[in-house]
Design an enzyme around this catalytic site. Structure first.
Site, PDB file in Angstrom:
ATOM      1  CE  LYS A   1      -3.516   2.495   2.749  1.00 51.90           C
ATOM      2  NZ  LYS A   1      -4.151   2.380   3.935  1.00 51.90           N
TER       3      LYS A   1
ATOM      4  CG  HIS B   1      -1.515   4.880  -1.608  1.00 54.79           C
ATOM      5  ND1 HIS B   1      -1.701   3.719  -1.168  1.00 54.79           N
ATOM      6  CD2 HIS B   1      -2.710   5.552  -1.749  1.00 54.79           C
ATOM      7  CE1 HIS B   1      -2.833   3.323  -1.404  1.00 54.79           C
ATOM      8  NE2 HIS B   1      -3.695   4.371  -1.724  1.00 54.79           N
TER       9      HIS B   1
ATOM     10  NE  ARG C   1      -8.968   9.553   3.963  1.00 55.80           N
ATOM     11  CZ  ARG C   1      -8.590   8.481   3.499  1.00 55.80           C
ATOM     12  NH1 ARG C   1      -9.421   7.511   3.126  1.00 55.80           N
ATOM     13  NH2 ARG C   1      -7.373   8.112   3.479  1.00 55.80           N
TER      14      ARG C   1
ATOM     15  CE  LYS D   1      -7.817   6.246   6.428  1.00 56.25           C
ATOM     16  NZ  LYS D   1      -7.788   5.060   6.301  1.00 56.25           N
TER      17      LYS D   1
ATOM     18  CB  CYS E   1     -12.335   5.165   0.295  1.00 58.75           C
ATOM     19  SG  CYS E   1     -13.484   6.371  -0.197  1.00 58.75           S
ATOM     20  CB  SER E   2     -10.534   0.178   1.868  1.00 64.54           C
ATOM     21  OG  SER E   2      -9.207  -0.258   2.471  1.00 64.54           O
TER      22      SER E   2
ATOM     23  CD  GLU F   1      -5.432   7.118  -2.913  1.00 65.21           C
ATOM     24  OE1 GLU F   1      -5.324   5.974  -3.515  1.00 65.21           O
ATOM     25  OE2 GLU F   1      -5.826   6.990  -1.683  1.00 65.21           O
TER      26      GLU F   1
ATOM     27  CD  GLU G   1      -8.136   5.271  -5.977  1.00 63.35           C
ATOM     28  OE1 GLU G   1      -7.247   5.234  -5.120  1.00 63.35           O
ATOM     29  OE2 GLU G   1      -9.341   5.922  -5.773  1.00 63.35           O
TER      30      GLU G   1
END
Length: 174
Positions: A26, A30, A60, A64, A76-77, A136, A138
Protein backbone atom coordinates in the site's frame (compact mmCIF):
# COMPACT_ATOMS: atom_id res chain seq x y z
CA UNK A 1 1.18 3.25 14.32
CA UNK A 2 -1.90 1.39 13.04
CA UNK A 3 -1.85 3.38 9.77
CA UNK A 4 1.89 2.67 9.31
CA UNK A 5 1.25 -1.07 9.76
CA UNK A 6 -1.47 -0.94 7.09
CA UNK A 7 1.10 0.41 4.62
CA UNK A 8 2.66 -3.07 4.48
CA UNK A 9 -0.55 -4.69 3.14
CA UNK A 10 -0.27 -5.96 -0.43
CA UNK A 11 -2.53 -4.21 -2.93
CA UNK A 12 -3.46 -5.50 -6.39
CA UNK A 13 -1.45 -3.91 -9.20
CA UNK A 14 -3.36 -3.61 -12.45
CA UNK A 15 -2.94 -2.34 -15.98
CA UNK A 16 -5.12 0.32 -17.60
CA UNK A 17 -7.73 -2.36 -18.41
CA UNK A 18 -7.94 -3.57 -14.79
CA UNK A 19 -6.01 -6.79 -15.50
CA UNK A 20 -3.97 -8.00 -12.52
CA UNK A 21 -0.26 -7.65 -13.21
CA UNK A 22 1.18 -8.10 -9.73
CA UNK A 23 1.10 -6.93 -6.14
CA UNK A 24 2.73 -4.09 -4.28
CA UNK A 25 2.60 -2.61 -0.78
CA UNK A 26 0.00 0.00 0.00
CA UNK A 27 2.89 2.34 0.79
CA UNK A 28 4.48 1.97 -2.64
CA UNK A 29 1.10 2.28 -4.37
CA UNK A 30 0.51 5.66 -2.72
CA UNK A 31 3.90 7.32 -3.12
CA UNK A 32 3.67 10.11 -5.71
CA UNK A 33 7.07 9.11 -7.10
CA UNK A 34 5.64 5.68 -8.04
CA UNK A 35 2.33 7.12 -9.24
CA UNK A 36 4.32 9.38 -11.59
CA UNK A 37 5.96 6.22 -12.99
CA UNK A 38 2.51 4.79 -13.80
CA UNK A 39 1.81 2.51 -10.83
CA UNK A 40 -1.92 1.71 -10.80
CA UNK A 41 -3.85 -0.26 -8.19
CA UNK A 42 -7.40 -1.50 -7.55
CA UNK A 43 -9.64 0.18 -4.96
CA UNK A 44 -13.29 0.44 -4.00
CA UNK A 45 -15.66 3.11 -2.73
CA UNK A 46 -18.76 2.13 -0.75
CA UNK A 47 -21.82 4.37 -0.68
CA UNK A 48 -24.14 3.18 2.09
CA UNK A 49 -27.71 4.45 2.38
CA UNK A 50 -30.08 3.49 5.17
CA UNK A 51 -33.71 2.55 4.52
CA UNK A 52 -34.68 6.22 4.98
CA UNK A 53 -32.48 6.99 1.93
CA UNK A 54 -29.93 8.84 4.07
CA UNK A 55 -26.31 8.59 2.99
CA UNK A 56 -23.57 7.67 5.51
CA UNK A 57 -20.73 10.18 5.18
CA UNK A 58 -17.44 9.94 7.08
CA UNK A 59 -14.59 12.27 7.94
CA UNK A 60 -11.20 10.56 7.73
CA UNK A 61 -9.09 10.63 10.88
CA UNK A 62 -6.05 12.87 11.18
CA UNK A 63 -3.94 9.68 11.36
CA UNK A 64 -4.74 8.70 7.75
CA UNK A 65 -1.76 8.82 5.38
CA UNK A 66 -3.73 10.19 2.42
CA UNK A 67 -6.32 12.96 2.68
CA UNK A 68 -6.37 13.15 6.52
CA UNK A 69 -9.36 14.97 7.97
CA UNK A 70 -11.21 15.06 4.64
CA UNK A 71 -14.87 14.13 4.26
CA UNK A 72 -15.58 11.20 1.99
CA UNK A 73 -18.09 8.52 1.15
CA UNK A 74 -18.93 5.71 3.58
CA UNK A 75 -15.79 3.61 3.08
CA UNK A 76 -12.86 3.67 0.64
CA UNK A 77 -10.12 1.07 0.63
CA UNK A 78 -8.32 -1.68 -1.26
CA UNK A 79 -8.98 -5.31 -2.06
CA UNK A 80 -5.81 -7.14 -1.04
CA UNK A 81 -3.69 -9.48 -3.11
CA UNK A 82 -5.00 -12.70 -1.54
CA UNK A 83 -7.08 -15.54 -3.04
CA UNK A 84 -10.42 -14.37 -1.58
CA UNK A 85 -10.14 -10.74 -2.66
CA UNK A 86 -8.61 -11.53 -6.05
CA UNK A 87 -11.78 -13.35 -7.18
CA UNK A 88 -13.13 -11.38 -10.13
CA UNK A 89 -16.47 -13.01 -11.03
CA UNK A 90 -19.15 -10.33 -10.47
CA UNK A 91 -16.58 -8.33 -8.45
CA UNK A 92 -16.98 -10.80 -5.56
CA UNK A 93 -13.40 -10.27 -4.32
CA UNK A 94 -13.88 -6.51 -4.19
CA UNK A 95 -17.26 -6.92 -2.47
CA UNK A 96 -15.66 -9.24 0.13
CA UNK A 97 -12.92 -6.64 0.68
CA UNK A 98 -15.61 -4.01 1.20
CA UNK A 99 -17.28 -6.19 3.82
CA UNK A 100 -13.92 -6.55 5.62
CA UNK A 101 -13.23 -2.80 5.60
CA UNK A 102 -16.76 -1.79 6.63
CA UNK A 103 -16.10 -3.89 9.73
CA UNK A 104 -12.58 -2.49 10.28
CA UNK A 105 -13.40 1.18 9.78
CA UNK A 106 -17.02 1.56 10.86
CA UNK A 107 -17.42 -1.48 13.10
CA UNK A 108 -20.33 -2.77 11.02
CA UNK A 109 -20.80 -6.47 11.87
CA UNK A 110 -19.89 -8.57 8.83
CA UNK A 111 -23.21 -10.43 8.95
CA UNK A 112 -25.01 -7.10 8.41
CA UNK A 113 -23.28 -6.51 5.06
CA UNK A 114 -22.80 -9.84 3.30
CA UNK A 115 -21.28 -9.53 -0.21
CA UNK A 116 -24.66 -10.29 -1.82
CA UNK A 117 -26.03 -7.07 -0.23
CA UNK A 118 -23.23 -5.00 -1.78
CA UNK A 119 -24.04 -3.94 -5.34
CA UNK A 120 -21.25 -3.38 -7.83
CA UNK A 121 -22.14 -0.54 -10.24
CA UNK A 122 -19.08 0.41 -12.28
CA UNK A 123 -15.37 1.27 -12.18
CA UNK A 124 -13.71 4.65 -12.59
CA UNK A 125 -10.10 5.73 -13.12
CA UNK A 126 -8.88 8.38 -10.69
CA UNK A 127 -5.65 10.16 -9.87
CA UNK A 128 -5.00 12.79 -7.20
CA UNK A 129 -2.20 14.09 -5.02
CA UNK A 130 -2.85 14.23 -1.29
CA UNK A 131 0.34 16.18 -0.57
CA UNK A 132 3.91 16.29 -1.89
CA UNK A 133 4.62 12.69 -0.89
CA UNK A 134 1.32 10.77 -1.01
CA UNK A 135 -1.39 10.36 -3.61
CA UNK A 136 -3.76 8.04 -5.46
CA UNK A 137 -3.81 6.46 -8.91
CA UNK A 138 -6.41 3.74 -9.09
CA UNK A 139 -9.27 1.99 -10.74
CA UNK A 140 -12.05 2.42 -8.21
CA UNK A 141 -14.97 -0.02 -8.00
CA UNK A 142 -18.15 1.83 -7.06
CA UNK A 143 -20.28 -0.15 -4.60
CA UNK A 144 -23.72 0.61 -3.15
CA UNK A 145 -25.38 -0.75 -0.03
CA UNK A 146 -28.91 0.04 1.08
CA UNK A 147 -29.73 -1.12 4.59
CA UNK A 148 -29.69 -0.17 8.23
CA UNK A 149 -26.49 -1.09 10.04
CA UNK A 150 -24.94 -0.90 13.49
CA UNK A 151 -21.93 1.42 13.75
CA UNK A 152 -18.93 1.31 16.09
CA UNK A 153 -16.26 3.36 14.24
CA UNK A 154 -12.53 2.98 14.82
CA UNK A 155 -11.25 6.46 15.81
CA UNK A 156 -7.91 5.69 14.16
CA UNK A 157 -9.80 5.45 10.85
CA UNK A 158 -12.71 7.85 11.25
CA UNK A 159 -12.85 11.24 12.98
CA UNK A 160 -16.60 11.66 12.59
CA UNK A 161 -19.57 10.43 10.60
CA UNK A 162 -23.16 11.37 9.93
CA UNK A 163 -26.16 10.38 7.85
CA UNK A 164 -27.30 13.08 5.46
CA UNK A 165 -30.65 13.31 3.70
CA UNK A 166 -31.68 15.77 1.00
CA UNK A 167 -28.82 17.85 -0.26
CA UNK A 168 -27.45 19.23 -3.52
CA UNK A 169 -24.58 17.34 -5.12
CA UNK A 170 -21.86 18.67 -7.36
CA UNK A 171 -22.26 17.26 -10.86
CA UNK A 172 -19.22 14.96 -10.47
CA UNK A 173 -20.48 13.50 -7.19
CA UNK A 174 -24.05 12.75 -8.29
Amino acid sequence: MQQVQLLAKMCILIDENDNKIGAETKKNCHLNENIDKGLLHRTFSVFLFNTEKKFLLQQRSAAKITFPGCFTNTCCSHPLSNPIELEEDNAIGVRQAAQRRLKAELGIPMEQVPPEDISYLTRIHSKAQSDGIWGEREIDYILFVRKNVTLDPDPNEIKSYCYIGSFKFTFWFA
